[in-house]
Design an enzyme around this catalytic site. Structure first.
Site, short mmCIF file in Angstrom:
data_model
loop_
_atom_site.label_atom_id
_atom_site.label_comp_id
_atom_site.label_asym_id
_atom_site.label_seq_id
_atom_site.Cartn_x
_atom_site.Cartn_y
_atom_site.Cartn_z
N MET A 1 -0.11 1.17 5.10
CA MET A 1 -0.68 1.35 6.37
C MET A 1 -2.08 0.78 6.91
O MET A 1 -2.53 0.03 5.65
CB MET A 1 -1.18 2.89 6.48
N SER B 1 0.71 -1.31 0.12
CA SER B 1 -0.06 0.06 0.19
C SER B 1 0.92 1.34 0.10
O SER B 1 1.76 1.44 -0.86
CB SER B 1 -0.92 -0.09 0.98
N THR B 2 0.63 2.05 1.00
CA THR B 2 1.61 3.30 1.09
C THR B 2 3.04 3.15 0.76
O THR B 2 3.60 2.42 1.68
CB THR B 2 1.11 4.25 2.36
N HIS C 1 -2.76 -0.99 -3.39
CA HIS C 1 -3.91 -0.21 -3.15
C HIS C 1 -3.65 1.11 -4.01
O HIS C 1 -2.78 1.87 -4.00
CB HIS C 1 -3.87 0.20 -1.92
N ASP D 1 -4.12 -4.80 6.22
CA ASP D 1 -4.62 -5.55 4.99
C ASP D 1 -3.47 -6.45 4.72
O ASP D 1 -2.42 -6.10 4.48
CB ASP D 1 -5.26 -4.69 3.65
#
Length: 358
Positions: free
Chosen positions: A291, A171-172, A197, A294
């Site tokens: 973050m 993600s991030t 994401h 998930d």
């Protein structure tokens, strides 16, 4: 948030966006606007004069492009940079490049339709919190320009003939991390599936960029593709999840509509769980920077199915949330620095092959 507020520099040439973001930032707990700049040149001067804690950056600026400012910030005084981008077209490609250069995150500008001003307020506030929680003080490794596709390796090294499926979630901060892992693995032409994401419109650009950088056949999954050596499939953004199915001994992609899982669609948890069911121990799960949680439950499912599992080490993550959650669950069996993951995966495959040999 408590303590001294994070000081935000807003770089955007639109007076409307400057005013809107100033209001949102100053209204968000734990943040205050340090200054506003309308061009890349003004932005760089403001970085030196104001010493902000983080930057919001529009890429389409008058004169010098926002990517030039981002590259200079990452090179000379690394700070969390949040890209505030127009959706689609060249904007999506520039956003992917910005994430490669080290931008922490990105959000889309309001368009008055699906992305209303009210929605933008919530999204910007959440993104500011992610940026404030991101790792600071270290410039990202430079991302090389696209290179010609590597020559096919034939035959494959004996230890790699079993070709396990590599399942990657992030993600991030995930774009450069995914690129690093895939580039390190590219010579071995392992089959891969990837969840990063991102909203619709960006994942196809990401897949194209990964293809150019690795020489692998990388594409946004459409569903029904056979997963084979030298191919990688990126989950499309939108209201569906990427699954892997076992169809009479062949692994294939499937897109399944469904609600958010672990707060996301596509969800890393969904993909990892499907890989655990379809491939069992003949897969490796890799959970990178991001973050939230998930991927943690899904990585545990892969571990319980007999698959080796890898998390990115805290000190090399932009945000350590997802890998930390997996470690807390006992889902991670191997915690590695980003520059170690590619070689670590090859070592895991070689070890597994030796143990499996008659």
């Amino acid at each position: 948030m408590t303590g001294t507020p994070s000081r935000v520099l807003i770089v955007d040439d639109s007076k409307l966006m400057q005013s809107l973001m100033t209001h949102i930032v100053n209204s968000a707990e734990g943040f205050v606007v340090a200054g506003v700049a309308g061009s890349a040149e003004e932005g760089w001067d403001a970085v030196g004069a104001l010493q902000p804690d983080l930057i919001t950056l529009d890429l389409e600026l008058p004169g010098r492009h926002g990517l030039k400012l981002l590259a200079r910030v990452m090179r000379e005084c690394p700070l969390p940079v949040l890209i505030v981008s127009a959706f689609g077209g060249p904007g999506a490609e520039n956003t992917i490049r910005a994430l490669e250069l080290g931008a922490t995150d990105f959000i889309e500008k309001p368009d008055g339709e699906a992305n209303t001003f009210e929605h933008f307020n919530a999204v910007l506030t959440a993104a500011l919190k992610r940026a404030a929680n991101s790792r600071r003080g270290a410039a990202p490794a430079p991302v090389p320009e696209p290179a010609p596709a590597p020559a096919p390796r034939s035959p494959a090294p004996p230890a790699l003939r079993r070709m396990p499926l590599i399942a990657i979630g992030a993600s991030t901060g995930g774009v450069p991390a995914i690129q690093r892992v895939m580039q390190d693995l590219a010579p071995y032409r392992l089959p891969m599936v990837v969840v990063q994401h991102m909203p619709p419109g960006y994942t196809a650009k990401l897949a194209n960029r990964l293809a150019a950088l690795t020489g692998l056949h990388v594409q946004e999954a459409a569903g029904g593709e056979k997963i084979q050596p030298g191919y990688a499939f990126v989950a499309p953004g939108g209201p569906q999840h990427l699954h892997v199915d076992n169809q009479r001994g062949e692994l294939v992609t499937r897109l399944r509509p469904g609600p958010l899982v672990s707060g996301h669609s596509p969800s890393v948890d969904e993909m990892f769980r499907s890989v655990a069911k379809a491939a069992g121990g003949n897969a490796i799960g890799v959970l990178l920077t991001g973050m939230g949680r998930d991927g943690a439950e899904g990585l545990l499912a892969m571990h319980q199915a007999g698959a080796p599992t890898v998390t990115q080490s805290a000190e090399t993550c932009v945000v350590n949330g997802m890998p930390r959650a997996a470690r807390e669950l006992g889902a991670s069996k191997h915690d590695m620095g980003l520059d170690q993951i590619g070689a670590g995966i090859i070592a895991l495959i070689s070890e597994h092959s030796r143990h499996a040999a008659p």
